[in-house]
Structure formats: C-alpha cells, structure tokens
Design an enzyme around this catalytic site. Structure first.
Site, mmCIF file in Angstrom:
data_model
loop_
_atom_site.group_PDB
_atom_site.id
_atom_site.type_symbol
_atom_site.label_atom_id
_atom_site.label_comp_id
_atom_site.label_asym_id
_atom_site.label_seq_id
_atom_site.Cartn_x
_atom_site.Cartn_y
_atom_site.Cartn_z
ATOM 1 N N PHE A 121 -1.433 39.281 -30.320
ATOM 2 C CA PHE A 121 -1.752 40.696 -30.167
ATOM 3 C C PHE A 121 -1.824 41.431 -31.498
ATOM 4 O O PHE A 121 -2.478 42.470 -31.623
ATOM 5 C CB PHE A 121 -0.727 41.367 -29.238
ATOM 6 C CG PHE A 121 0.554 41.810 -29.879
ATOM 7 C CD1 PHE A 121 0.729 43.113 -30.312
ATOM 8 C CD2 PHE A 121 1.609 40.922 -30.047
ATOM 9 C CE1 PHE A 121 1.924 43.529 -30.892
ATOM 10 C CE2 PHE A 121 2.801 41.319 -30.616
ATOM 11 C CZ PHE A 121 2.956 42.630 -31.048
ATOM 12 N N LYS A 122 -1.183 40.890 -32.531
ATOM 13 C CA LYS A 122 -1.184 41.557 -33.834
ATOM 14 C C LYS A 122 -2.602 41.687 -34.402
ATOM 15 O O LYS A 122 -2.867 42.563 -35.221
ATOM 16 C CB LYS A 122 -0.316 40.778 -34.822
ATOM 17 C CG LYS A 122 1.094 40.434 -34.319
ATOM 18 C CD LYS A 122 1.974 41.648 -34.192
ATOM 19 C CE LYS A 122 3.353 41.299 -33.654
ATOM 20 N NZ LYS A 122 4.233 40.678 -34.614
#
Length: 555
Positions: A121-122
């Site tokens: 998700f980063k």
C-alpha cells in the site's frame, strides 16, 4: 478548525512552527521543533461534491482531493494533473485500489492497496511523493549551473522501514536527479522478499542500512538525524516515512474512491453505514481515513486493528498511551506464549512484522487534534488555540519520552472514540483468518497476507458482534488489504500448507497460487547493503556522509 483559504498553509504539532507552504512541509518532512506538519485547516469539498465525484476515476478523485490541500500558486493545475497521471501509471490494476467483496452475505469487502510496483500500500503514496520531490527539485534547480554558478539544490532523504516503506520509497526515488535516499531497516526483522526488494536496487543514489535493532530503534535514529546540529545544517534532509505529510495526503484518496465504488454497487439511493478496518502500525493509514471523515466522507467508524504490539488498542481501552515491556506471563524466559521472541524494548516479533512497532509516530497528529478540541478552552482566538494545542501535545509527548507513559483525560478519550474503535488480533488469529478465508465459500480460495488478515480478522469479529446486537443489515465493513501475500510467504505457508481450497482449487501451492512473476529469482540477485552493528546516531550519520561522498555529493 475552519475551511482554508485558497492559500493552504501548514503548522507543526509541537507549536513552534507556522505558516509553512506545502512545498516546505514536503521537503522538510519533520519540523525543526521535532513536530509533524498538519494543515492549518482541514478543507471541505465544494457543495454537491458527492454527486460530482461519485463516478470519477481514481486519478480524477486524487486530483480533486489533492487540490484542496495544495495551493494553485505552488503547483498549477496542469502540473498537478501530470504528477497524478505519472504517479499511478505504474500500477497493475486499472482501478489503482480496487474493492473486492469477499463475504457478500456479511457485507465484508477488502480494499486492495497492493497493485503498485512493490506490491504494498505504501506505493500509493510514495510513487506520488517521489514525483513531488523531483518536481520541486527541478524547479529549484532550473537556473542552477548558469552564469551565476548557483549550487544545485540536493535532497538527502532518510527513512526507517519495518518492511514496505523502504522498498516503496526506493522504487519511487531510484535514479531521481538531485536526490539521495538512505533507508534503515531492522536486521532480520523484515521478510526475505522485502529485504530483497530493497537491497537489489543498485542505483547509485540508493543506500540500504541494515541496523541491528528494532524498527523503533531505526525510527528514533531517523528522528535524531533530523535534529542533528551538523547534518541538518550541511544537508537538506527529507523524510519518506509517514511523518511526511504528503504520505498521509495521498492515502486520503482511496477512502473516497472505495466509498464511491461501494455506492455504485448498491441500489440507487442506498445510504450504507460504512466502517473502515485498518491494520495499524505507525498510524498513518488510518489517520488518512480520519482526514477523509473530517472532510465530510460519511464514515461511521475507523477501526484500528493492531497485532500483539498493541499500544494503540490499549490506549483506546484505558486512555493510557504507554510503552511497556512484554509482561512476564507473556514472555517467560524471553519467549512469548506462542513461541515468538520478546524484545527488551517491548516490541514483539509477530507474523505481521510491518506492524511490529512500539510507538506509532503519526498518532501525534491525532493527539494534536484531540488537544485542540478538548484542552484549549482558555484560548481567545484561533492562533492561541493552535499554539495551546501544540503546548499540550508537547507535554504529552515529553511525558511519553521521559516516563514511557502519557495519560489523557476521559473527555479526550471520549472524543477519540467518537471516530475510532480498536481491536487486537493475535498471531494465532492471523493464521486462523488466512485459513478461514482460503477455505470458506464464497471467499475461497482468496489468500490474505498476515497484515491484511489482522484487518479481516478484526472485521469478522466486529461483524459477528454487529449481527448479535441486531444492527442494520446495511452495515458494510471495508478492510484495508495492505500487501500482497507473496511478500510474507512464511506466514501464508504456516496457515495454508497442506490445506485445500475446495474441489475446484485443490491443495494450496505457493508457487502456483501466490508468487508473482516479478518475484522470481529476486532473492538471488546482487545486493548492496551495509550492516550497522550498533544502534548509534553518530555511526549512521557517518555512513550517510560516506555514502554521499561516494555519489559525489559535497558537504
């Protein structure tokens, strides 16, 4: 706080810095008083925004949300659109962050955030942040090297990672001109794939430091470097951890996008009760949801789902934000009840290592808003309220640093509980959740990574309680899926080895069902990493200076 003017500015949570531009907040990362940057006002969208935004693509939603926080005078509309387009062109899914319904009868959905270049998700934030850094530096250096011989502006980015931030930051910044990136990770405490993703990037401007310690040790070193009297003067330091405001800002977008995706799937005119369940370590991901809620997105609750490193869950149950060692009954002889190691700092190694964090840096931002709302009655104007909130926050954080504990009032806790609730998920429950989702129709044979399993495990528990309480069938839980399961094959194998997903699926097979082609041979590639044998700020500072000299970056 009121809606902003067209010129959005930023202040420090510690009360010592005001009036920063978006560019300054992004490039500095951490304020000089060690506070975190927040907007001076949380903006609200224009009238009829829900109708206007409901059918927009992720990219168009991103442009609209970001525009509320970035003044046109800083980034013109055309440039911002180009930044957004470039940032999300690297994603493997057309919807960027698709919503997948895994248990329809329970209204349980997972928001898949792992379709970026590093499968975590980063990427959603750090692809954008990397392009922002480049945009600002190109502008600053536009006239460098001309007749005046102006020295080029160079940014030294320093970050700590518990796994995914490092690779996402490296992939966002590799090869960028006038940027050097130094990533600290705790040696032996990230998954082999995560380590390989970082250390096999051989670009000259990328430096990996493997620190013998914990993530919190790495994070403390990074914070100390930003306030270091020599390094901070000799180099322009930038942050990629979620202490950087741009990280939080970019993550706000997928709350809006997932909400509208859900609405499009429901009968016209539906008004679902939506609860977001967020696997939480450093508090940045769930904090983005808080901003979305404050902007007007109709979120019923934000659920903080922790693993066994549960400082946040304990806060919401006791009003004590408290660092503490693992209790003797949890770690007899240094080994916890489920066989994992207990660290003397209180950080426990779990099956969800990216969440093995003792102190959640971004929680400071929420504490500032809680202080602003509850501890500033004596202030006579907005400036005084903001300053007093900073003073109170500084007292809380000083107490945490000096005594290991900060205790807030019942009133403050009640305000926090208006928007948040929390759940704690053990390693045993992680394994059970991965297995349950893989083997139980209609979700079978969906495979969760252990961090996403923390969120789904908490969601299943909450759904059961909701049904028992006779709540409306219109309640929907959206659980954030933060990483691809291939990044954590140990936990997935532990849960699924020898398990069948049903007649049509057959027995679990990691190579066939999980590993993406991008990971094939990754761990065997050439690596470049430096081991730091001691948790020491001066040693790390010297390593950074040496790395910059190797690049040819002067003091």
């Amino acid at each position: 706080m009121t809606s902003p003017t067209s010129s959005q500015k930023y202040l420090s949570t510690r009360g010592g810095s005001y009036g920063f531009s978006f560019e300054a907040a992004v490039l500095k990362g951490l304020a000089s008083d060690n506070g975190l940057f927040i907007p001076e006002a949380i903006p609200t969208p224009q009238e009829n925004w829900q109708e206007d935004w409901k059918d927009l693509s992720f990219q168009d939603l991103a442009y609209n949300v970001l525009s509320l926080y970035i003044s046109r005078s800083e980034i013109p509309a055309k440039d911002l659109r180009e930044l957004v387009t470039r940032s999300y062109s690297t994603f493997r899914h057309d919807e960027i962050t698709p919503l997948n319904t895994i248990v329809p009868e329970a209204n349980l959905h997972v928001l898949e955030l792992f379709h970026g270049p590093t499968f975590a998700f980063k990427d959603v934030a750090l692809q954008f942040v990397g392009n922002l850094f480049e945009y600002f530096l190109v502008r600053k250096n536009k006239d460098a090297g001309g007749e005046g011989g102006k020295k080029r502006h160079h940014l030294t980015v320093i970050g700590a990672t518990s796994g995914d931030t490092g690779s996402a930051a490296i992939y966002g910044l590799r090869g960028k001109k006038d940027v050097s990136v130094f990533i600290l990770h705790p040696k032996g405490r990230v998954s082999p794939i995560q380590e390989a993703q970082m250390t096999t990037v051989l670009d000259k401007n990328v430096h990996n430091l493997s620190v013998v310690g914990t993530f919190d040790d790495c994070q403390d070193i990074v914070k100390a470097l930003f306030s270091h009297p020599e390094l901070s003067k000799s180099h322009n330091l930038g942050a990629v951890n979620s202490i950087n405001w741009a990280r939080i800002l970019a993550q706000i977008v997928y709350y809006f996008h997932s909400y509208f995706t859900l609405l499009r799937r429901l009968p016209e005119g539906s008004t679902p009760i939506v609860r977001y369940v967020v696997p939480t370590g450093n508090f940045g991901d769930v904090l983005a949801g808080y901003y979305a809620k404050k902007m007007g997105l109709p979120i019923d609750k934000l659920v903080i789902a922790t693993n066994e490193n549960d400082i946040l869950d304990r806060f919401f149950r006791t009003s004590r934000y408290e660092k503490r060692p693992v209790a003797p009954e949890e770690a007899e002889g240094g080994i916890t009840a489920d066989g994992t190691k207990a660290h003397e700092s209180g950080v426990k190694e779990t099956l969800s290592p990216a969440m093995d964090i003792l102190v959640s840096s971004n929680f400071e931002r929420l504490l500032w808003y809680l202080a602003y709302e509850n501890e500033t009655d004596v202030a006579t104007n907005e400036d005084e309220k903001c300053a007093l909130a900073g003073t109170v926050l500084n007292e809380w954080m000083t107490s945490l640093k000096n005594t290991g504990t900060t205790i807030v009032s019942e009133q403050v806790l009640a305000t926090a509980k208006r928007d948040f609730t929390s759940e704690r998920v053990s390693d045993t429950q992680i394994v059970e959740t991965i297995r349950h989702i893989f083997t139980t129709p209609p979700s079978a044979p969906y495979i969760l990574d252990p961090h996403s399993a923390v969120g789904v495990g908490a969601s299943l528990r909450l759904i059961k309680a909701s049904q028992a309480a006779g709540e409306s069938e219109n309640v929907h839980h959206i659980s954030l899926s933060t990483a691809h399961p291939a990044k954590f094959n140990h936990a997935v194998d532990l849960a699924l080895a020898g398990v069948s997903g049903g007649d049509e699926v057959g027995e679990y097979d990691f190579e066939k069902m999980v590993r993406p082609r991008e990971f094939l041979g990754l761990e065997a590639r050439e690596k470049r990493v430096r081991v730091v044998e001691k948790v020491d700020v001066e040693i790390v500072r010297q390593v950074i200076i040496e790395g910059l000299q190797e690049e040819g970056v002067g003091m």
